[in-house]
Write an enzyme that holds these catalytic residues in place. Sequence first.
Site, PDB file in Angstrom:
ATOM      1  N   ASN A   1      -7.292   1.632  10.055  1.00 11.71           N
ATOM      2  CA  ASN A   1      -5.795   1.606  10.619  1.00 11.71           C
ATOM      3  C   ASN A   1      -5.905   1.609  12.174  1.00 11.71           C
ATOM      4  O   ASN A   1      -6.899   2.333  12.659  1.00 11.71           O
ATOM      5  CB  ASN A   1      -5.090   2.941  10.383  1.00 11.71           C
ATOM      6  CG  ASN A   1      -4.829   3.011   8.970  1.00 11.71           C
ATOM      7  OD1 ASN A   1      -5.176   1.991   8.174  1.00 11.71           O
ATOM      8  ND2 ASN A   1      -4.318   4.228   8.325  1.00 11.71           N
TER       9      ASN A   1
ATOM     10  N   GLU B   1      -7.320   8.122   6.603  1.00  8.58           N
ATOM     11  CA  GLU B   1      -7.496   8.935   8.026  1.00  8.58           C
ATOM     12  C   GLU B   1      -7.800  10.314   7.939  1.00  8.58           C
ATOM     13  O   GLU B   1      -6.980  11.388   8.488  1.00  8.58           O
ATOM     14  CB  GLU B   1      -5.975   8.907   8.743  1.00  8.58           C
ATOM     15  CG  GLU B   1      -5.701   7.211   8.991  1.00  8.58           C
ATOM     16  CD  GLU B   1      -4.570   7.229  10.017  1.00  8.58           C
ATOM     17  OE1 GLU B   1      -3.763   8.489  10.469  1.00  8.58           O
ATOM     18  OE2 GLU B   1      -4.395   6.174  10.531  1.00  8.58           O
TER      19      GLU B   1
ATOM     20  N   HIS C   1      -2.845  11.165   1.204  1.00 15.92           N
ATOM     21  CA  HIS C   1      -2.210  10.584   2.394  1.00 15.92           C
ATOM     22  C   HIS C   1      -1.738  12.096   3.033  1.00 15.92           C
ATOM     23  O   HIS C   1      -0.395  12.110   3.137  1.00 15.92           O
ATOM     24  CB  HIS C   1      -1.150   9.394   2.255  1.00 15.92           C
ATOM     25  CG  HIS C   1      -0.961   8.693   3.626  1.00 15.92           C
ATOM     26  ND1 HIS C   1      -1.196   7.605   3.893  1.00 15.92           N
ATOM     27  CD2 HIS C   1      -0.653   9.376   4.733  1.00 15.92           C
ATOM     28  CE1 HIS C   1      -0.758   7.202   5.124  1.00 15.92           C
ATOM     29  NE2 HIS C   1      -0.546   8.162   5.740  1.00 15.92           N
TER      30      HIS C   1
ATOM     31  N   ARG D   1       0.719  -1.073   0.029  1.00 20.36           N
ATOM     32  CA  ARG D   1       0.095   0.024  -0.198  1.00 20.36           C
ATOM     33  C   ARG D   1       0.871   1.131  -0.171  1.00 20.36           C
ATOM     34  O   ARG D   1       1.529   1.387   1.087  1.00 20.36           O
ATOM     35  CB  ARG D   1      -0.956  -0.023   1.380  1.00 20.36           C
ATOM     36  CG  ARG D   1      -1.665   1.327   1.523  1.00 20.36           C
ATOM     37  CD  ARG D   1      -2.706   1.142   2.525  1.00 20.36           C
ATOM     38  NE  ARG D   1      -3.322   2.371   2.892  1.00 20.36           N
ATOM     39  CZ  ARG D   1      -3.039   3.347   3.875  1.00 20.36           C
ATOM     40  NH1 ARG D   1      -2.387   2.814   4.720  1.00 20.36           N
ATOM     41  NH2 ARG D   1      -3.958   4.303   3.840  1.00 20.36           N
TER      42      ARG D   1
ATOM     43  N   TYR E   1      -3.944   1.530  16.095  1.00 23.08           N
ATOM     44  CA  TYR E   1      -2.784   1.447  16.792  1.00 23.08           C
ATOM     45  C   TYR E   1      -3.003   1.105  18.220  1.00 23.08           C
ATOM     46  O   TYR E   1      -2.325   0.472  18.867  1.00 23.08           O
ATOM     47  CB  TYR E   1      -1.897   2.736  16.609  1.00 23.08           C
ATOM     48  CG  TYR E   1      -1.473   2.925  15.122  1.00 23.08           C
ATOM     49  CD1 TYR E   1      -0.003   2.268  14.897  1.00 23.08           C
ATOM     50  CD2 TYR E   1      -1.932   3.416  14.263  1.00 23.08           C
ATOM     51  CE1 TYR E   1       0.274   2.313  13.619  1.00 23.08           C
ATOM     52  CE2 TYR E   1      -1.579   3.289  12.844  1.00 23.08           C
ATOM     53  CZ  TYR E   1      -0.206   2.828  12.661  1.00 23.08           C
ATOM     54  OH  TYR E   1       0.134   3.025  11.228  1.00 23.08           O
TER      55      TYR E   1
ATOM     56  N   GLU F   1      -3.214  -0.454   8.213  1.00 22.30           N
ATOM     57  CA  GLU F   1      -2.218   0.061   8.998  1.00 22.30           C
ATOM     58  C   GLU F   1      -2.118  -0.486  10.374  1.00 22.30           C
ATOM     59  O   GLU F   1      -3.320  -0.579  10.988  1.00 22.30           O
ATOM     60  CB  GLU F   1      -1.942   1.524   9.215  1.00 22.30           C
ATOM     61  CG  GLU F   1      -1.473   2.352   7.792  1.00 22.30           C
ATOM     62  CD  GLU F   1      -1.279   3.926   8.216  1.00 22.30           C
ATOM     63  OE1 GLU F   1      -1.139   4.295   9.354  1.00 22.30           O
ATOM     64  OE2 GLU F   1      -1.658   4.488   7.153  1.00 22.30           O
TER      65      GLU F   1
HETATM   66  C1  FCB Z   1      -1.066   6.857  10.883  1.00 20.36           C
HETATM   67  C2  FCB Z   1      -0.616   7.519   9.752  1.00 20.36           C
HETATM   68  C3  FCB Z   1       0.850   7.068   9.074  1.00 20.36           C
HETATM   69  C4  FCB Z   1       1.698   6.777  10.217  1.00 20.36           C
HETATM   70  C5  FCB Z   1       1.171   6.261  11.295  1.00 20.36           C
HETATM   71  C6  FCB Z   1       2.090   5.760  12.451  1.00 20.36           C
HETATM   72  O1  FCB Z   1      -2.091   7.800  11.528  1.00 20.36           O
HETATM   73  O2  FCB Z   1      -1.715   7.186   8.621  1.00 20.36           O
HETATM   74  O3  FCB Z   1       1.135   8.006   8.142  1.00 20.36           O
HETATM   75  O4  FCB Z   1       2.253   8.221  10.488  1.00 20.36           O
HETATM   76  O5  FCB Z   1       0.079   6.678  11.640  1.00 20.36           O
END
Ligand code: FCB
Length: 458
Positions: A286, A159, A116, A74, A288, A363
Site C-alpha cells: 500500500n 498494514e 484489516h 479486495r 500513499y 492500495e
Molecule cells: C490505509 C488503510 C485503509 C485506508 C487507507 C486510506 O492505511 O489500510 O483502510 O484507511 O489507508
Amino acid sequence: MQFPPGFLWGTATSAFQVEGAHDIDGRQPSIWDEFCDVPGAIEGGEDGRQGVDHYHRYREDVALMAGLGLNSYRFSVSWPRVMHGDRVNPAGMDFYSRLVDELLGAGIEPWLTLYHWDLPASLPGGWTNRDTAYRFADYTAALHDRLGDRVPTWTTLNEPWCSSFLSYAGGEHAPGHTDPVEAVRAMHHLLLGHGLALQALRAGGAERAGITLNFSPVLPASDDPADVDVTRRVDGTSNRVFVHPIFTGEYPPDVRADLDRWWDADLVAEGDLATISAPIDVLGLNYYATAMVRAGEPVEPWQVRGRDRWTPHIAAPDAEYVSRDLPRTAMDWEVEGDGLRRLLLWLHREYAGPAGVPLVVTENGAAYPDAEVGPDGVVRDLDRIGYLREHLAAVHAAIAEGADVRGYLEWSLLDNFEWAWGYDKKFGIVAVDAALNRIPKASAAWYGAVARRGGVEH
Ligand code: FCB
C-alpha cells in the site's frame, strides 16, 4: 500506457469501514467498535460502526464494480463476525460466502484480507498477547475451510505497522494505547500471526497467499549525517522492520538495536523467525505518499501522539517532517507518484525479485474535498483522476524498468469510515450520500475505462 495481459484492475475496501450491521447475525464487538465509544478518538465523534451498509447493499456494490469493468475486488473479513471464540458463527460465514458467489458470478476475482484491524474485543491483551497469533491461525483455518474452494488469493494482514505502532504507541488507532513496549510486542505477534496463518493456509491448500504491508518511503532533507541517520531510523520502524524478517528470517540488526529499550527479552521464541519467513506467493504493498525528514529537537517516546497525527516514531523521536513544494491531498499527504515507482523498484530489487515473488499494489488512492454532485448528477473529482493517472504512470514505469507488478487495487470503491478521521475524508471513486445511495464520481468512469482498455490513454 498499456499494462501486461492478465493485470488485475480493482478496488479495495475493508470490513469495518464499509459493512455496518455491527450487531446483527451474531456479530460480536471488535476493538474498533469499542474505540468508537472513546471520547475524542474519532474526529467529529462519528460512529464508525455504521460503515456504509455494504452488508445489506453488497449486491448493488458488486454490480457497480462489474458495470465499471473491474476484474478484481479486495475486501476483508470481520473476524468477530465469523467466529465466536473458537466456534464458527454460521450466519457470519454465510455473508462472505454470498459475497464471494456474487463476485464470481459477476466475473470479479475475490481477493480476501483476513485481518484489516477489527480484532475481536474479547481477546485478552489484543496483539500484545502471544496467544492472539494462535487464535488468528485458528480463525484463518476455519475461514479457509469455508471459502478456500472459491477464493484464489489470501492476504494475512493489512498494514501491521498500523495495528502495532499506530495503535499501541501512537494511540491513534484501536485500542488507542501509548506504550512503546506494547507496540513492539504487537509488531512481533502480528508477524508471528502472519506466519501461523500462512501455515494454516498451506495446510488447507490455498492457491495464493501473502501479506500486505504499508510503505512510507522517507528521504533525508540533506546529506548531513544527522539527517541521514534519522531517515534511516524512520525507515527502519516504518518499512524495513516488517518486510525484512518476512524475506530474510531476521529483524534488521540496526532496527533491532534502535528498539532495544522496548524489546522484551523473551519476546521472540525459538522458531518464530522461521515461521515468519516461510515463502509467500505475492507481496501486497500500500502506497500513499513519500515524506522528507530532518533531525530536529527530540521529544520523549510517550509524546509520540502529539508529534504527527499519523506517524509515531519511537526510535526517531527527533524526526521532523520537511514540507516539499508538492500538491497535497485532503490528508495533507504530499502527492509524488514517482515515490511509488522508486518503491516498487526497491522492493523488486531487494526482496521480492530475488525470491521470485510478484508485487501487487493492494492500495493507492487519494482523499479530496470532493465537489458536490453537479446538476447532471456527476461529481467532478478531477484531482483524484490526476492522482490515479500519475500513480498508474509510476506503476507502468516500474514495470518497464523490470519490476514484476501484477495488479493495482485502488483505494477505495466507496467513500467510507476513514478510521480516526471519521467519514469526512473521502477516498471513494463512488460517493455515498446521507441516504446511503451510491453515486459514481467522474473518477469511477475514468478508472473503469482504464480497466477495460488495460491501460491509460495519454
Ligand atoms: C490505509 C488503510 C485503509 C485506508 C487507507 C486510506 O492505511 O489500510 O483502510 O484507511 O489507508
